[in-house]
Design an enzyme around this catalytic site. Structure first.
Site, PDB file in Angstrom:
ATOM      1  N   GLU A 111      -5.027  -8.677  -0.230  1.00 12.95           N
ATOM      2  CA  GLU A 111      -5.838  -8.359   0.964  1.00 12.95           C
ATOM      3  C   GLU A 111      -7.294  -8.241   0.527  1.00 12.95           C
ATOM      4  O   GLU A 111      -7.616  -7.398  -0.319  1.00 12.95           O
ATOM      5  CB  GLU A 111      -5.373  -7.061   1.628  1.00 12.95           C
ATOM      6  CG  GLU A 111      -4.029  -7.196   2.310  1.00 12.95           C
ATOM      7  CD  GLU A 111      -3.624  -5.962   3.110  1.00 12.95           C
ATOM      8  OE1 GLU A 111      -4.507  -5.237   3.612  1.00 12.95           O
ATOM      9  OE2 GLU A 111      -2.401  -5.733   3.204  1.00 12.95           O
ATOM     10  N   GLU A 113       0.836  -1.209   0.000  1.00  6.32           N
ATOM     11  CA  GLU A 113       0.000   0.000   0.000  1.00  6.32           C
ATOM     12  C   GLU A 113       0.872   1.261   0.000  1.00  6.32           C
ATOM     13  O   GLU A 113       0.744   2.131   0.869  1.00  6.32           O
ATOM     14  CB  GLU A 113      -0.974  -0.003   1.190  1.00  6.32           C
ATOM     15  CG  GLU A 113      -1.987  -1.134   1.073  1.00  6.32           C
ATOM     16  CD  GLU A 113      -3.195  -1.019   1.999  1.00  6.32           C
ATOM     17  OE1 GLU A 113      -3.239  -0.131   2.862  1.00  6.32           O
ATOM     18  OE2 GLU A 113      -4.105  -1.845   1.838  1.00  6.32           O
TER      19      GLU A 113
HETATM   20  O1  AHR Z   1      -5.321  -5.751   7.010  1.00  5.57           O
HETATM   21  C1  AHR Z   1      -5.236  -4.559   7.729  1.00  5.57           C
HETATM   22  C2  AHR Z   1      -4.557  -3.452   6.946  1.00  5.57           C
HETATM   23  O2  AHR Z   1      -5.339  -3.101   5.858  1.00  5.57           O
HETATM   24  C3  AHR Z   1      -3.220  -3.774   6.348  1.00  5.57           C
HETATM   25  O3  AHR Z   1      -2.175  -3.635   7.240  1.00  5.57           O
HETATM   26  C4  AHR Z   1      -3.116  -2.765   5.250  1.00  5.57           C
HETATM   27  O4  AHR Z   1      -2.298  -3.202   4.188  1.00  5.57           O
HETATM   28  C5  AHR Z   1      -4.551  -2.517   4.860  1.00  5.57           C
HETATM   29  O5  AHR Z   1      -4.834  -1.176   4.788  1.00  5.57           O
END
Ligand code: AHR
Length: 493
Positions: A297, A175
């Site tokens: 994610e 990110e």
């Molecule tokens: O999964 C929680 C968080 O969500 C992670 O650390 C991040 O990559 C995303 O914003």
């Protein structure tokens, strides 16, 4: 009730469902690593080389193909050298992203590889671009994968690991448009090109390099990264969470009404549009689909449970999460030509976890049961289908009522189904065309008498997998009634 008819083509495959679509994610966040997975060798909680034995046993049943670590946002403030060597000497740091708690670095590189070995999962490591250096990243790869004589390989041996580990998947930052450095796409694209140059391939260890990808529908990010660096990457990531309500105004994981249910279904289906549109951009630069879209994610994100540290992201998991999981996995199957990996966030005690723990107790969530039923799709051939999937309407908004996916492997056909409606059963006729053999059918179901049903430490088996007897097979056609708000897996063999 109108019968919905779906034709599944047993002789027409869309491609192989990469087993890594069933990947997981474990971050140094809240009670995911510490308590959830790692308790240490001296813990009164039964453990296998420091890893909780009960959690390990449950995870093995999921056939976890791959595990992403150490973050997430944590990855871009993680300095791997603090997490190797004798544990009592390891540096203590503040986990600034997640609750401001002390991180003692007791779970580091060696412990992570041990966990992966015990799970039979491929390791996927995310390196630090946001606050780390090219040298630090390069030396981590050398430490893990170099077999010869070098400062890092020597240090690894001194720390008890003679042979290098096999490491395939390596992420260059996380990110980086946000917690990983608040960068603009051009800036990150340059950094990616720079950092990945020193992520060396040692000996026979072939790395699959993953560039940090877009936030949700930031299609420009994907365009810039592909334009500037597609030939230097094997995968490009995408993050998208299902968040009923608004990001700044999240809703609880339990105690929701029909609109909270509906919104989760609608927002889960949005993953289809996201994957389609990001893939279309990738097609422009990579028509041969060499570069994988890595959804590393995904999952639900609700308000943390009352009374828990808000930075720990601990939430309950209901039938709604079970449906969200089924919808996402079906989207990934459908796009298996481009989606080479997906990682549910997160494995234990954080966001859409498959397992929750409390002291020495553990429970399996509804999401666990869906992942367990669906594991049969791993590395199977996704089958084409067409038909009518019904309509699910609330306040004038319409969604398809049924989500279906089918795959073929080892002479068996598996059909997974989800009924998105919170109230209405649906009658289905599934026709299997082009089958080479006659099949017998059996099934399993995850369902409950209430859309908010979930497992608690007092009642850990309220939602579990049960046999599903409702499908009848005759002349290559299956007739069944799919209960409202349920997920079913049919096996034809
Ligand atoms: O999964 C929680 C968080 O969500 C992670 O650390 C991040 O990559 C995303 O914003």
């Amino acid at each position: 009730m109108t019968k919905q008819r779906v034709v599944i083509h047993a002789d027409w495959t869309l491609g192989t469902i990469n087993k890594n679509i069933y990947g997981h994610f474990a971050e140094h966040l809240g009670r995911c690593i510490y308590e959830g997975l790692w308790v240490g060798e001296d813990s009164p909680i039964p453990n296998t080389q420091g890893i909780r034995s009960d959690v390990l046993e449950a995870l093995r049943k999921l056939q976890v193909p791959l595990l992403r670590w150490p973050g997430g946002c944590f990855a871009d403030e993680y300095h791997w050298k603090d997490g190797v060597g004798p544990r009592e000497n390891r540096k203590r740091m503040v986990n600034t992203h997640w609750g401001g708690v002390v991180e003692n670095n007791h779970f580091g590189t060696h412990e992570f590889f041990r966990l992966c070995e015990l799970l039979g999962a491929e390791p996927y490591i995310c390196g630090n671009v946001g606050s780390g250096t090219v040298q630090e990243m390069s030396e981590w790869v050398e430490y893990m994968t170099f077999d010869g004589e070098s400062p890092m390989a020597g240090w690894r041996r001194a720390n008890g690991q003679e042979k290098p580990w096999k490491l395939q998947y390596f992420g260059v930052g996380n990110e980086n448009w946000g917690c990983g450095g608040n960068m603009k796409p051009d800036h990150y694209a340059n950094l990616y090109r720079n950092y990945q140059t020193y992520v060396r391939q040692y000996g026979t260890n072939k790395l699959y390099k993953i560039a940090g990808g877009a936030n949700i529908d930031d299609y420009n990010w994907t365009d810039v990264l592909m334009r500037e660096a597609h030939w230097l990457m094997d995968g490009l990531s995408l993050h998208y969470y299902t968040i009923p309500g608004r990001w700044e105004d999240k809703l609880p994981a339990t105690g929701f009404d029909e609109s909270g249910w509906f919104e989760a279904m609608q927002k889960s289906l949005f993953m289809d549009e996201l994957v389609t549109r990001h893939s279309t951009i990738m097609d422009r630069y990579d028509p041969g689909k060499r570069v994988g879209l890595i959804v590393d994610e995904w999952g639900t994100w609700f308000l943390p449970e009352p009374g828990t540290n808000p930075g720990f992201l601990y939430q309950q998991n209901t039938m709604r999460d079970a449906l969200v999981a089924a919808i996402h996995l079906h989207v990934f199957h459908k796009h298996c030509d481009r989606v080479q990996m997906a990682n549910l966030a997160q494995m234990v005690n954080v966001l859409q976890a498959v397992i929750l723990t409390e002291g020495d107790r553990m429970l399996l969530t509804p999401t666990y049961h869906v992942m367990e039923m669906f594991k049969v799709h791993q590395d199977a051939e996704a089958l084409a289908m067409h038909g009518a999937f019904g309509e699910y309407e609330l306040n004038g908004v319409r969604l398809p009522q049924v989500s279906v996916s089918a795959s073929k492997k080892d002479g068996k056909v598996h059909i997974s189904l989800a009924n998105l409606s919170h109230t209405d059963d649906v009658e289905l006729e599934l026709e299997l065309r082009g089958a080479e053999q006659a099949y017998a059918c059996r099934g399993d179901i995850v369902a409950a008498d209430d859309i908010g049903a979930h497992n608690t430490f007092e009642q850990p088996e309220r939602v579990t997998k049960q046999p599903f007897e409702g499908a009848e097979l005759a002349d290559g056609k299956l007739q069944l009634t799919l209960p409202a708000a349920s997920v079913v897996l049919l096996t034809l063999e």
